[in-house]
Scaffold this motif. Structure first.
Motif, PDB file in Angstrom:
ATOM      1  N   TYR A 100      35.477  30.560  43.003  1.00  0.00           N
ATOM      2  CA  TYR A 100      35.857  32.052  43.253  1.00  0.00           C
ATOM      3  C   TYR A 100      34.825  32.235  41.754  1.00  0.00           C
ATOM      4  CZ  TYR A 100      40.709  31.043  44.173  1.00  0.00           C
ATOM      5  OH  TYR A 100      41.701  30.971  45.128  1.00  0.00           O
ATOM      6  N   THR A 115      39.359  37.335  42.709  1.00  0.00           N
ATOM      7  CA  THR A 115      39.435  36.348  43.381  1.00  0.00           C
ATOM      8  C   THR A 115      39.973  36.733  44.737  1.00  0.00           C
ATOM      9  OG1 THR A 115      42.329  36.202  42.996  1.00  0.00           O
ATOM     10  CG2 THR A 115      40.191  34.710  41.613  1.00  0.00           C
ATOM     11  N   ASP A 118      37.010  38.342  46.854  1.00  0.00           N
ATOM     12  CA  ASP A 118      36.119  37.152  47.446  1.00  0.00           C
ATOM     13  C   ASP A 118      36.916  36.090  48.399  1.00  0.00           C
ATOM     14  OD1 ASP A 118      35.081  37.599  44.653  1.00  0.00           O
ATOM     15  OD2 ASP A 118      35.519  35.609  44.307  1.00  0.00           O
TER      16      ASP A 118
END
Length: 287
Positions: A100, A115, A118
């Motif tokens: 991440y 996160t 991502d």
């Protein structure tokens, strides 16, 4: 070599394989060599936000496209489940792992919101790179461990075109937001390895501010009919996974498979059992 010695040697060689009865062959056997299309590894630099995060593609052997698992690590990600990635590749799947933003050398700042973004960015990148990476975009699965299981649940709740999602000891980061701030800050202090441009207080405050939108139960209710594999251990997080499963089943999802393994958060004593469960489930959802 005398005949009896040959027979004895063959028995010694075969014994470990017989001991693996019931275990998928991909866990302990390499695939047949394909000199034209061997397995390979590619380093990836994946656009996410305003940076490019670090990733690795474990690409399966054989011509043509392959089903693909995108695998997310936890917080901070000391256990990356790369043995699982290798077993899945030996079974004929590509596996993409990544770090991440703001973790393990990926540029940017670590944020919980990032996160999930991502994960979405990696799925988009894999689909866009399907030709070069040999990806069968009709057979893509998202999976994650711990915080990565939570990010998997949130991402899978709004993604389209996935064949399924795997949650391994998913941590309900949204549910954690209800804990006292001082306790959250203390907990974050133990998870700071490799994280950049953040602090325990900032991490706690982000969960408190946004956690109500990130509860696993709510993500479960948004899965539709997506096939799910939810694995738990003796790490205190089984209740978090149970809320996700209850949300999914309560919303009518009948494709939920659950498994509890008697081991710790890193599945230290059940790595073969973990890989076996994942490989069998992947085989069941592949078109």
């Amino acid at each position: 070599m005398p005949l009896m010695r040959r027979l004895l040697l063959l028995c010694l060689i075969a014994a470990p394989l017989r001991a693996q009865d019931g275990v998928p062959a991909a866990i302990y056997t390499d695939p047949p060599r394909d000199s034209l299309h061997p397995p390979r590894m590619e380093v990836l630099h994946i656009p996410s936000g305003d940076v490019r995060i670090n990733g690795v593609a474990y690409l399966a052997s054989g011509a043509g496209v392959h089903p693909t698992l995108v695998l997310l690590h936890g917080l901070p990600g000391n256990e990356k489940n790369l043995d699982l990635a290798q077993a899945v590749r030996r079974a004929g799947w590509n596996v993409v792992t990544f770090n991440y933003r703001g973790s393990w050398g990926s540029p940017g700042s670590f944020r919980f919101a990032n996160t999930v973004d991502d994960a979405d960015a990696v799925l988009r990148y894999v689909r866009d790179s399907a030709s070069s990476l040999g990806v069968d975009t009709t057979n893509m699965v998202l999976g994650g461990h711990s915080m990565g299981g939570w990010a998997t649940a949130i991402s899978a709740s709004h993604q389209h075109g996935l064949r399924g999602a795997i949650l391994i000891s998913a941590a309900d980061m949204g549910g954690d937001a209800a804990a006292p701030r001082a306790l959250l800050v203390q907990g974050m202090r133990g998870n700071m390895e490799t994280l950049a441009n953040t602090t325990p207080a900032r991490m706690a405050d982000e969960l408190i501010a946004k956690g109500s939108r990130w509860r696993l139960a709510d993500a479960g209710r948004r899965t539709g009919a997506l096939p799910l594999l939810v694995i738990t251990s003796n790490d205190g997080l089984a209740g978090d996974a149970a809320s996700y499963v209850a949300g999914a089943r309560g919303a009518g999802n009948t494709a939920v498979t659950t498994l509890h393994l008697d081991t710790d958060h890193g599945y230290s004593g059940q790595r073969i059992a973990l890989a076996t469960a994942v490989l069998r489930w992947l085989g069941s959802v592949r078109r």
